[in-house]
Design a protein around this motif. Structure first.
Motif, mmCIF file in Angstrom:
data_model
loop_
_atom_site.group_PDB
_atom_site.id
_atom_site.type_symbol
_atom_site.label_atom_id
_atom_site.label_comp_id
_atom_site.label_asym_id
_atom_site.label_seq_id
_atom_site.Cartn_x
_atom_site.Cartn_y
_atom_site.Cartn_z
ATOM 1 N N GLY A 157 36.028 45.305 45.380
ATOM 2 C CA GLY A 157 37.028 44.329 44.959
ATOM 3 C C GLY A 157 36.499 43.335 43.947
ATOM 4 N N VAL A 158 35.271 42.832 44.161
ATOM 5 C CA VAL A 158 34.692 41.864 43.224
ATOM 6 C C VAL A 158 34.447 42.517 41.863
ATOM 7 C CG1 VAL A 158 32.645 40.479 42.743
ATOM 8 C CG2 VAL A 158 33.692 40.394 45.004
ATOM 9 N N CYS A 159 33.886 43.712 41.842
ATOM 10 C CA CYS A 159 33.628 44.404 40.575
ATOM 11 C C CYS A 159 34.928 44.720 39.845
ATOM 12 C CB CYS A 159 32.832 45.687 40.831
ATOM 13 S SG CYS A 159 31.154 45.419 41.463
ATOM 14 N N TYR A 160 35.880 45.271 40.560
ATOM 15 C CA TYR A 160 37.139 45.685 39.936
ATOM 16 C C TYR A 160 37.917 44.477 39.424
ATOM 17 C CZ TYR A 160 41.212 48.735 39.310
ATOM 18 O OH TYR A 160 42.254 49.462 38.781
ATOM 19 N N GLY A 161 38.070 43.455 40.258
ATOM 20 C CA GLY A 161 38.856 42.292 39.857
ATOM 21 C C GLY A 161 38.223 41.507 38.725
ATOM 22 N N SER A 162 36.884 41.346 38.749
ATOM 23 C CA SER A 162 36.216 40.572 37.703
ATOM 24 C C SER A 162 36.270 41.293 36.359
ATOM 25 C CB SER A 162 34.763 40.307 38.104
ATOM 26 O OG SER A 162 34.060 41.517 38.318
ATOM 27 N N ILE A 163 36.057 42.605 36.341
ATOM 28 C CA ILE A 163 36.125 43.359 35.085
ATOM 29 C C ILE A 163 37.542 43.342 34.517
ATOM 30 C CG2 ILE A 163 35.920 45.674 34.105
ATOM 31 C CD1 ILE A 163 33.614 46.169 36.037
ATOM 32 N N SER A 164 38.530 43.521 35.385
ATOM 33 C CA SER A 164 39.919 43.530 34.931
ATOM 34 C C SER A 164 40.312 42.201 34.308
ATOM 35 C CB SER A 164 40.837 43.869 36.102
ATOM 36 O OG SER A 164 42.188 43.791 35.730
ATOM 37 N N GLY A 223 42.433 36.676 39.955
ATOM 38 C CA GLY A 223 43.064 35.375 39.743
ATOM 39 C C GLY A 223 42.051 34.268 39.481
ATOM 40 N N GLN A 224 40.941 34.279 40.200
ATOM 41 C CA GLN A 224 39.921 33.252 40.005
ATOM 42 C C GLN A 224 39.246 33.384 38.642
ATOM 43 O OE1 GLN A 224 39.187 30.658 42.139
ATOM 44 N NE2 GLN A 224 41.029 31.350 43.203
ATOM 45 N N VAL A 225 38.944 34.620 38.236
ATOM 46 C CA VAL A 225 38.287 34.818 36.942
ATOM 47 C C VAL A 225 39.221 34.448 35.788
ATOM 48 C CG1 VAL A 225 37.243 36.546 35.415
ATOM 49 C CG2 VAL A 225 36.702 36.535 37.847
ATOM 50 N N LEU A 226 40.504 34.779 35.918
ATOM 51 C CA LEU A 226 41.464 34.384 34.881
ATOM 52 C C LEU A 226 41.527 32.870 34.732
ATOM 53 C CD1 LEU A 226 44.461 36.828 35.502
ATOM 54 C CD2 LEU A 226 42.925 36.795 33.527
ATOM 55 N N LYS A 227 41.369 32.165 35.826
ATOM 56 C CA LYS A 227 41.416 30.706 35.783
ATOM 57 C C LYS A 227 40.147 30.104 35.192
ATOM 58 C CE LYS A 227 40.945 28.510 39.628
ATOM 59 N NZ LYS A 227 41.180 27.984 40.999
#
Length: 341
Positions: A157-164, A223-227
């Motif tokens: 989840g961390v890898c996928y969400g952060s890269i996206s 959501g956190q990385v986008l912010k």
């Protein structure tokens, strides 16, 4: 036109004065400097419910590791002579209202009736196996599956969400469409189909839970990385020559650890419940392997005759889920900067 006259200040040293050291001391910060994690830990200590949940988790984890060593009965030691014995605990057997004196619901002392001199703290099952040993052995297996599934969900989840979120654009568009396809398929159907294809066991159950379990973590991280990715400290690090992987793992992910920890904390009780549910309906671990789900399934068959076979394992599941939820709520409050006083 209105006229403004300039006011001339009188010359001299009376316009300036030496600062008093006492005035400077008054302006010093009274509160000591503490880091974000130190402040979060202090606020977590004030949450009594979370501390109680943490204590229960530590106690159950300790018993899951060392509990089977407290007696001489193995997890598969069978003896039909001692089948379906009610709980009997030394010293506490002299307090009748506790129900730990080895008597059944009709007041018959089953141990004396079967001429059994040993003590079984949680009683025995229909094959004469010690429920104390099997309960903590099953708790160990259930916790192992839950932590393993939660760890894999965390990494994916961390890898996928952060890269996206970091690269955005077409990459984010394609990756989010994949998540939407997986969300559109009922999670339970995917798990059951995979377990039916693979041989039921720890590996198959873990893989079944991981297939869609990482989606929630990926959305939180995205959501956190986008912010965070357009904030000043990220631009400063990029201006200093930081590469993409360093920006993600050294700057963005550490600043999103709070929501990540909270999400992982709520994933563990969900995984324990899923494992227990699958074992209860016969699609999880198979006998004679002990888990909390298989113990509940065994006790459910003879619930009306010997209720202690199901009560103990059900209480352990309830305590684990309630404790992790209390701890997760406390961490959520402790890691929220808006609640800082």
């Amino acid at each position: 036109m209105q006229r403004y006259d300039l006011i001339k200040l009188p010359p001299g040293d009376d316009l300036f004065c030496f600062a008093d050291r006492k005035d400077l001391e008054k302006e010093e910060a009274i509160r000591p400097h503490i880091s974000f994690w130190q402040d979060a830990f202090r606020r977590l200590q004030k949450n009594k419910a979370s501390l109680m949940g943490l204590a229960v988790i530590l106690a159950i984890s300790f018993l899951a590791v060392f509990g089977p060593l407290f007696n001489d009965y193995g997890v598969d030691d069978q003896d039909v002579k001692r089948a379906n014995l009610p709980p009997r605990v030394p010293v506490l057997e002299h307090v009748p209202w506790l129900g730990l004196d080895g008597t059944d619901g009709r007041g018959v002392h089953v141990y004396k009736q079967k001429e059994v001199q040993a003590y079984f703290w949680f009683g025995t099952d229909e094959l004469g196996r010690d429920l104390w040993t099997r309960t903590w052995e099953g708790t160990r297996i259930s916790l192992y599956i839950a932590f393993l599934a939660a760890s894999i969900d965390l990494v994916i989840g961390v890898c996928y969400g952060s890269i996206s979120a970091y690269y955005g654009g077409r990459i984010d568009h394609v990756m989010q469409r994949v998540i939407e396809v997986l969300v559109g398929i009922p999670n339970l159907i995917i798990i059951i189909l995979l377990i039916l294809i693979l041989k039921p066991g720890i590996v198959s159950i873990t893989l079944a839970m991981v297939i869609t379990g990482w989606i929630g973590m990926a959305r939180i991280v995205r959501g956190q990385v986008l912010k965070l990715k357009n904030q000043e400290f990220v631009w400063a690090a990029r201006a200093l020559g930081s590469k993409d992987h360093r920006l993600i793992w050294k700057h963005l992910i550490p600043n999103a650890l709070g929501p990540i920890i909270i999400t992982a904390m709520f994933t563990i009780p969900s995984a324990i419940f899923t494992e227990a549910f699958l074992s209860f309906i016969g699609l999880g671990l198979q006998p004679p392997v002990a888990s909390l789900g298989t113990l509940v399934n065994d006790g459910y068959k003879i619930l009306r005759i010997h209720p202690h076979l199901m009560i103990v394992s059900s209480m352990v599941i309830s305590f684990i889920m309630i404790s992790f939820n209390l701890l997760g709520d406390g961490l959520r409050d402790a890691l929220d900067p808006k609640l800082r006083k």
